[in-house]
Design a protein around this motif. Sequence first.
Motif, PDB file in Angstrom:
ATOM      1  N   VAL A 278       0.778  -1.046   0.015  1.00 37.24           N
ATOM      2  CA  VAL A 278       0.051   0.114  -0.010  1.00 37.24           C
ATOM      3  C   VAL A 278       0.857   1.186   0.008  1.00 37.24           C
ATOM      4  CG1 VAL A 278      -1.707   1.269   1.366  1.00 37.24           C
ATOM      5  CG2 VAL A 278      -1.960  -1.111   1.182  1.00 37.24           C
ATOM      6  N   GLY A 279       0.647   2.134  -0.938  1.00 34.32           N
ATOM      7  CA  GLY A 279       1.443   3.454  -1.044  1.00 34.32           C
ATOM      8  C   GLY A 279       1.129   4.253   0.234  1.00 34.32           C
ATOM      9  N   SER A 280      -0.076   4.406   0.571  1.00 38.90           N
ATOM     10  CA  SER A 280      -0.317   5.451   1.662  1.00 38.90           C
ATOM     11  C   SER A 280      -1.605   4.909   1.827  1.00 38.90           C
ATOM     12  CB  SER A 280      -0.148   6.737   0.963  1.00 38.90           C
ATOM     13  OG  SER A 280      -1.245   7.442   1.434  1.00 38.90           O
ATOM     14  N   SER A 281      -1.616   5.106   3.412  1.00 42.00           N
ATOM     15  CA  SER A 281      -3.089   4.671   3.789  1.00 42.00           C
ATOM     16  C   SER A 281      -4.317   5.305   3.299  1.00 42.00           C
ATOM     17  CB  SER A 281      -3.131   4.651   5.430  1.00 42.00           C
ATOM     18  OG  SER A 281      -2.644   5.855   6.002  1.00 42.00           O
ATOM     19  N   PRO A 284      -4.295   5.330  -2.011  1.00 42.51           N
ATOM     20  CA  PRO A 284      -4.113   3.969  -2.360  1.00 42.51           C
ATOM     21  C   PRO A 284      -3.515   4.018  -3.867  1.00 42.51           C
ATOM     22  CG  PRO A 284      -6.360   4.199  -2.283  1.00 42.51           C
ATOM     23  CD  PRO A 284      -5.859   5.344  -1.738  1.00 42.51           C
ATOM     24  N   LYS A 286      -1.302   6.066  -4.791  1.00 44.25           N
ATOM     25  CA  LYS A 286       0.181   6.473  -4.904  1.00 44.25           C
ATOM     26  C   LYS A 286       1.045   5.559  -4.885  1.00 44.25           C
ATOM     27  CE  LYS A 286       1.441  10.680  -2.643  1.00 44.25           C
ATOM     28  NZ  LYS A 286       2.577  10.544  -1.782  1.00 44.25           N
ATOM     29  N   MET A 287       2.029   5.799  -5.975  1.00 45.38           N
ATOM     30  CA  MET A 287       3.401   4.922  -6.296  1.00 45.38           C
ATOM     31  C   MET A 287       4.406   5.515  -5.470  1.00 45.38           C
ATOM     32  SD  MET A 287       1.582   2.297  -7.713  1.00 45.38           S
ATOM     33  CE  MET A 287       2.655   1.372  -9.025  1.00 45.38           C
ATOM     34  N   ASN A 288       4.797   5.451  -4.183  1.00 41.55           N
ATOM     35  CA  ASN A 288       5.747   5.907  -3.525  1.00 41.55           C
ATOM     36  C   ASN A 288       7.141   5.066  -3.863  1.00 41.55           C
ATOM     37  OD1 ASN A 288       4.056   7.959  -2.939  1.00 41.55           O
ATOM     38  ND2 ASN A 288       3.599   6.838  -0.681  1.00 41.55           N
TER      39      ASN A 288
ATOM     40  N   HIS C 150       6.712  12.129  -1.324  1.00 45.43           N
ATOM     41  CA  HIS C 150       7.636  11.266  -2.030  1.00 45.43           C
ATOM     42  C   HIS C 150       8.008  11.555  -3.243  1.00 45.43           C
ATOM     43  CE1 HIS C 150       6.883   8.150   1.244  1.00 45.43           C
ATOM     44  NE2 HIS C 150       5.861   8.732   1.302  1.00 45.43           N
ATOM     45  N   VAL C 152       5.797  12.385  -5.671  1.00 40.77           N
ATOM     46  CA  VAL C 152       4.477  12.305  -6.419  1.00 40.77           C
ATOM     47  C   VAL C 152       3.285  13.008  -5.982  1.00 40.77           C
ATOM     48  CG1 VAL C 152       5.686  10.175  -7.372  1.00 40.77           C
ATOM     49  CG2 VAL C 152       3.983   9.967  -5.188  1.00 40.77           C
TER      50      VAL C 152
ATOM     51  N   THR D  77       1.673  -5.892   4.745  1.00 41.04           N
ATOM     52  CA  THR D  77       0.946  -4.640   4.280  1.00 41.04           C
ATOM     53  C   THR D  77       2.392  -3.778   3.855  1.00 41.04           C
ATOM     54  OG1 THR D  77       1.508  -3.582   6.409  1.00 41.04           O
ATOM     55  CG2 THR D  77      -0.622  -4.691   5.832  1.00 41.04           C
ATOM     56  N   HIS D  79       4.110  -1.809   5.282  1.00 39.22           N
ATOM     57  CA  HIS D  79       3.391  -0.585   5.841  1.00 39.22           C
ATOM     58  C   HIS D  79       3.441  -0.464   7.509  1.00 39.22           C
ATOM     59  CE1 HIS D  79       1.673   3.542   6.248  1.00 39.22           C
ATOM     60  NE2 HIS D  79       1.959   3.807   5.055  1.00 39.22           N
ATOM     61  N   LYS D  82       0.141   1.009   9.112  1.00 41.73           N
ATOM     62  CA  LYS D  82      -0.986   0.248   8.684  1.00 41.73           C
ATOM     63  C   LYS D  82      -1.067  -0.951   9.548  1.00 41.73           C
ATOM     64  CE  LYS D  82      -3.852  -0.544   4.658  1.00 41.73           C
ATOM     65  NZ  LYS D  82      -4.688   0.537   5.167  1.00 41.73           N
TER      66      LYS D  82
END
Lengths: 476, 476, 476, 476
Positions: A278-281, A284, A286-288, C150, C152, D77, D79, D82
């Motif tokens: 998961v890029g960011s909680s 979703p 987002k591709m970090n 990040h 982006v 995850t 992450h 999370k």
Amino acid sequence: MSDESIPNVLAQRYASAAMRQIWSAAGRVRLERDFWIAVMKAQRDLGLEIPAEAIAGYEAVRDRVDLDAIQARERVTLHDVKARIEEFCHLARHEHIHKGMTSRDLTENVEQLQVLRSLKLARVKTVAAVLLLAQRAVEFRDLVLTGRTHNVPAQATTFGKRLAMFGQELLEGLRGLDQLCRDYPVRGLKGAVGTRLDQLTLFGGEVAKVADLDQRIVAHLGFTRALDNVGQVYPRGLDFEVVSRLCQVSAGASSFAKTLRLMAGHELAGEGFLPGQVGSSAMPHKMNSRSCERINGFHAILNGCLTMTAALAGDQWNEGDVSCSVVRRVALPDAFFAFDGLLETFLTVLGQMEAHPAVIKAENDKYLPFLATTTFLMEAVKAGAGREAAHEAIKEHAVAAARALRSGEESGNPLPERLAGDPRVGLSRERIDAILSAGDRFTGAAGEQVDRFAEQAEEWGRRVPDAAGVKPGKIL
Amino acid sequence: MSDESIPNVLAQRYASAAMRQIWSAAGRVRLERDFWIAVMKAQRDLGLEIPAEAIAGYEAVRDRVDLDAIQARERVTLHDVKARIEEFCHLARHEHIHKGMTSRDLTENVEQLQVLRSLKLARVKTVAAVLLLAQRAVEFRDLVLTGRTHNVPAQATTFGKRLAMFGQELLEGLRGLDQLCRDYPVRGLKGAVGTRLDQLTLFGGEVAKVADLDQRIVAHLGFTRALDNVGQVYPRGLDFEVVSRLCQVSAGASSFAKTLRLMAGHELAGEGFLPGQVGSSAMPHKMNSRSCERINGFHAILNGCLTMTAALAGDQWNEGDVSCSVVRRVALPDAFFAFDGLLETFLTVLGQMEAHPAVIKAENDKYLPFLATTTFLMEAVKAGAGREAAHEAIKEHAVAAARALRSGEESGNPLPERLAGDPRVGLSRERIDAILSAGDRFTGAAGEQVDRFAEQAEEWGRRVPDAAGVKPGKIL
Amino acid sequence: MSDESIPNVLAQRYASAAMRQIWSAAGRVRLERDFWIAVMKAQRDLGLEIPAEAIAGYEAVRDRVDLDAIQARERVTLHDVKARIEEFCHLARHEHIHKGMTSRDLTENVEQLQVLRSLKLARVKTVAAVLLLAQRAVEFRDLVLTGRTHNVPAQATTFGKRLAMFGQELLEGLRGLDQLCRDYPVRGLKGAVGTRLDQLTLFGGEVAKVADLDQRIVAHLGFTRALDNVGQVYPRGLDFEVVSRLCQVSAGASSFAKTLRLMAGHELAGEGFLPGQVGSSAMPHKMNSRSCERINGFHAILNGCLTMTAALAGDQWNEGDVSCSVVRRVALPDAFFAFDGLLETFLTVLGQMEAHPAVIKAENDKYLPFLATTTFLMEAVKAGAGREAAHEAIKEHAVAAARALRSGEESGNPLPERLAGDPRVGLSRERIDAILSAGDRFTGAAGEQVDRFAEQAEEWGRRVPDAAGVKPGKIL
Amino acid sequence: MSDESIPNVLAQRYASAAMRQIWSAAGRVRLERDFWIAVMKAQRDLGLEIPAEAIAGYEAVRDRVDLDAIQARERVTLHDVKARIEEFCHLARHEHIHKGMTSRDLTENVEQLQVLRSLKLARVKTVAAVLLLAQRAVEFRDLVLTGRTHNVPAQATTFGKRLAMFGQELLEGLRGLDQLCRDYPVRGLKGAVGTRLDQLTLFGGEVAKVADLDQRIVAHLGFTRALDNVGQVYPRGLDFEVVSRLCQVSAGASSFAKTLRLMAGHELAGEGFLPGQVGSSAMPHKMNSRSCERINGFHAILNGCLTMTAALAGDQWNEGDVSCSVVRRVALPDAFFAFDGLLETFLTVLGQMEAHPAVIKAENDKYLPFLATTTFLMEAVKAGAGREAAHEAIKEHAVAAARALRSGEESGNPLPERLAGDPRVGLSRERIDAILSAGDRFTGAAGEQVDRFAEQAEEWGRRVPDAAGVKPGKIL
């Protein structure tokens, strides 16, 4: 893990099991015990009265490592080596280890062994990274890319060539790391102030026997040479050298990672994602570039470890002291853990990295006319235009086109259209488009340069065959 | 020097003229002009239309360097290379230099030439220091000295062996410096983003000609190899590598200096004084270790320069930018100036350094009985004493003697007297004195170790014959 | 400038005349002479026999500064202060200066004066930068911008708010710099080991007189307090503190510069160009962020100077030595020159910086639908959709839209279209467009945050009124 | 501790339980859960629909911390936040935490809380060290000591004054640390890019409610102010500031430790020994300054952590990224652990430290005649001698006496005898001895300076009353 314990975050979260094993407390105790046993055997062979049953007694308990018991002893003796001697002798029910040795005869050599093994592991992994980077560079050998300097479009290159460029940086670091793996010298059994007095006394002043003993130990540790003149300790400049070589290798990975973060910002390429990640909680989609950012973080940590070792190098008082002790307990393992974590992450990113050719092409379309201005000039002159007039015209149109794009007047690059309409230039729109479509003419020798990097990578692969088998662990 | 000008203090106060010459503004302009002329000649030889008279025109004004004029041009163009191109063309009344070159094709290669020449100068001077240190070590080969660890007496050594120990540290640094002198690679003419596009275009895409051109340039600069894959710039990890190797050499000198400062505090040795030198305006008898302190200071400066270059390594964006520019303008010359000043000072100290044998002997007399406790034990056992009882007795008396000296009860070391009176030890006063007077038995292999260092120094002297002629300038 | 001389490149190329003046050799000689004259006058007032004509004699030659003559003297005495005493006395034809003073009584205090004046100059310029940054932040208060984490797109912000964010970082640095300007203590006349012995002896042991003398000197230097307990030197932790505070201020400017370089890569904004400036000799249309890159370079140099001072702090031996001498000669002025050059450059960039609203808008149009996904969800639920189903649908479409853009299937963002067609979401295309067009709802409290920064900047402007008059010089 | 686990050596060997608790994984989880609960309560009070039973559900499981379970979730995850959200919700069987929050809304604030608590603990311990140092300084207020500069005898001081000098360095560091404890600002709930969008959306755009929420949180954390303008993260210059202040305090302890190591080398003083402690396994009488060496080691580690944080400050890209993440995981706790270990060691040394007055007196006897030369001159002139002639004579004799001592011709200082015999000086042996025996006349204002330090220490004791109760733990 108990509530109160604080793990070494670099070791536990990022480093590989192989690197952890070298530096674990229990692993070190076993290394020390092996070392003591080896010394006893050599001493016995050279005539010292050490009963075979004593050696057997020690060997039998070599793996009974109880760190809590050792720590309890240290709280009494306030001396860590003494605590470990007592524990081993207590378990073995003999008192024959550590003869004619000072604490540093033990710890210096064992720590150098940890360093040497870590260096060799670092070398294998670096070669693995070179191989994987070369593979990806070949894959993208001819993918034309807008090269950038000052972070703005400058001239065309290829994605493969860009990767090879970071490969070159990696190779320069590898050169130094490889040399050090071969040159790194061990201190040996040199006694309290480096004069070998204690072993000489033990062996009745027989210099030849003591030299023989030292050679056996050096061979046992797997080094190629020993230092001749040391004090209580080996020169701490060696610790600095070790970490500085790691820093240089990591610089190549760090430059790569920084540029991939920049490319991700333009959606030209990305470090890839694992299923379930998961890029960011909150966002979703987002591709970090988390892994690339982490590579840069490890590089900063390595530089911090370098500062620590730099404080030790050149600070020897007389035959040595232990103001370096706590520093080396932190800086040496942490440098190797950070380097190992960096390479684990780097290998993972190299494996998953993906390019987005459509976005790359759109960028080229936008900027290629600018990047081709010197070609337009040359072709205009060939076609009969006056050099100065054509140069002036091209410059005018280039600046105007850049302004039009920035002001939003134009969404596509108007430069080809503008040039085609200017008699000072004298090139038709068809000619201009033909020039622009011959994409490879703008990338110079990029392809051949990628090939050259691939050859060099293969050479390293042959020299370090273990690299072929390296697979990164699953990273957090 | 005008009132307003701020000189580079490292260059002006401490570095040698030879090092200053490499990095002076005017010297650099001349190097650049030579470089442009060499490129023109090679380009003409390979078929480019460059009139011979133009080349002659440039050659005629090569030495007309007017830094103020160049700076005035830079204030207009806001671009330093452009300013220097314009000035040179203005003087020569031609416009043929810098063809197919970007700014970095000029500056990267010229700066790497400055680095390479400085590295070679650093190597020669380091070998000179090794030779002089070996000479002094041999001189003091057998001067018995109280060795110290944790800054307190530990075991006997010799002054020569102590010097050889710092020699070993120096040799380890020299190993890396020497390797780098041979391995340091040059960027070459690679164009705006490293693809060689501009020279390829100039030569109609003839790859062989461009490769030939690059080889001629590489040879002109005196390097042994060129990098294959670069961007606008060579990888900055190389700058880091250069400074880190200097730091490691300087560590050896710095440890030596720190220990000589400690010895001066005990009046065992001193760095020597020049005629007319004043230790302190208020205290004329004071013999301060100013030069040794300065060596330690230079080492700190080198570590600061290392931090600067560490910030550049691993921070390349795409094909490169110039966030490194101002940093390299400071860190590279300053690192070499500091290193050069350090070696000038180190050579001076090595030449003037003096030992005070009477004070050294008095210290030995005071501490030797402590340092000999393990020998007493061995002799006591040989003479029939019980090992445990003798060990206990010796330990008791040693601690009591140390306390008596610190409390002022005794001015001479009472340990021999006390041991002689204890039946558990069983050694006569005559026997104890005999043991103590056999001074060389306490120094182990120190003498042979000094010899080994001298051999290694000679080897280096043979490999780097220029080192024999190095003499330090007069230092402030 | 002669061919051989090496200028301090930071001072000569980048720093302002005001900063150069504080640290020039001639300026320092004048400061020292003022200091000696002040001490003589105070000593005479307090009863010491110093003829008025002697004082007048010194005052008459105060400005006759001949640096070459002083350096010639130093080559004889090997002692810099002694050389300057002799020169001043020679010129004045008297010998009354430096009574009861050690070298460090002179140099420590004069150097601290240089530091204090530089700190105050640094503070004024930092406030000037805060004011200008606030002005630009207000100008761009409501210019909606795609915020990035990040690197982006993450959520909308405004350009003004982004500037205010760097303003906050600057303010945190300014807080520490301002405190230090007020707290920085001076050593005073404390004698050879800090006990005030020499002045006490001079004044017959009269403690009150000596305290009075010290107070007069402290006041003369413009400090607010003196240290009570020092040795020969003031604690070098103060030098570390000075440079660390500069580093922290420079961090704010450096983050700003790095982000502007990133924005220039997307053509969202640029640092602006002066008339006549050329981006690149080969590519005239190129708009390089040279000044921002330079700001980042200065920050790296400051960190290097910090390393140098960190090596001095915590390394005092007894009452002090001079291993710090050469380090402080380099690190203190260079840190201030680098800081000054950084602020000159920062002020220039702040003045010329330009945004490209059309490019900014195009980026928003592309990414805003992604940034609005949480809002879509909320509105969908309000409109009657099931939360989980709507969330799932939005996530699916967001990821698909991102892929379509990267693969080149779509050139505009297809997310609004996709959402409008999905019954699980239940929002019409009109509703979706209405949400997206209410741009300010996505920027939260950005505007108010900019206002808050502007208020804080004004407060500082009132506290440091000189800042209003600061104008950067013309930079290279 | 399992065989494979690698503990954080700074935390486990050196830091106190109080510091470990702040940074332990489990402790952090509890802090986070408290934070989430506080946010939920505040959100509910301000009108959000969060059932009371949900809050109760979370509270009930707050202490069920299973780190292995959390780590297992993170491996899925990828992450960390999370994973911790999921675990807490799973345990509580509710899903109400983290509303309108991003990961950084949680982690930034919780980490700043860890920093603030650590800073306050550091402050209390630093004041405790100041108090104990002052106590020892008063104890040795009048113990005359040979002061040294350049590590050689310079002028008399007292041991108390020397301690007060290091106390001054400590106080300067404490000043900055104390200011930071008061000024350190928290980020607050600012959302994904710092605009507060998410909480504003949650509360229907009601700015007042969101401000109220932030204030409640700030108060919950115990800070005095919040930053107004941040991005995803607070400016990393704050991390740099925190570590730089720790470095400066540690510099005072480090200078003290280095000087005590020097004094131990002369047997003038020592750091004391615990019963049962062994100096060296081979040399039981040896009194090594292990703890002081360790203090110096901790200082080097702190400087390494500073390098790490310096790499983060000034490197913010846009609204922030996580290239800082792994660096802060290492540098922040390690800096506090090293600082805490340093203070534990420092407090232990301060408590056990012992002076050896007899050795101190012997040193004074040897050097006092040199240190008194300026007094001899003054007295000679008073008694009728010509100034120049007397000066010349004293200088001659001082240099000759120094040479005689170093050459071993003399064991006691011959200077008094020589002066008494020289008519140019005109002082009798009795007069000379009388001058020398008035020891306190040579120590200037040392006693009053110690008193001043004691007063300042008391002031700090009143301001930070908790310091009185600090006792160091038993150190290894």
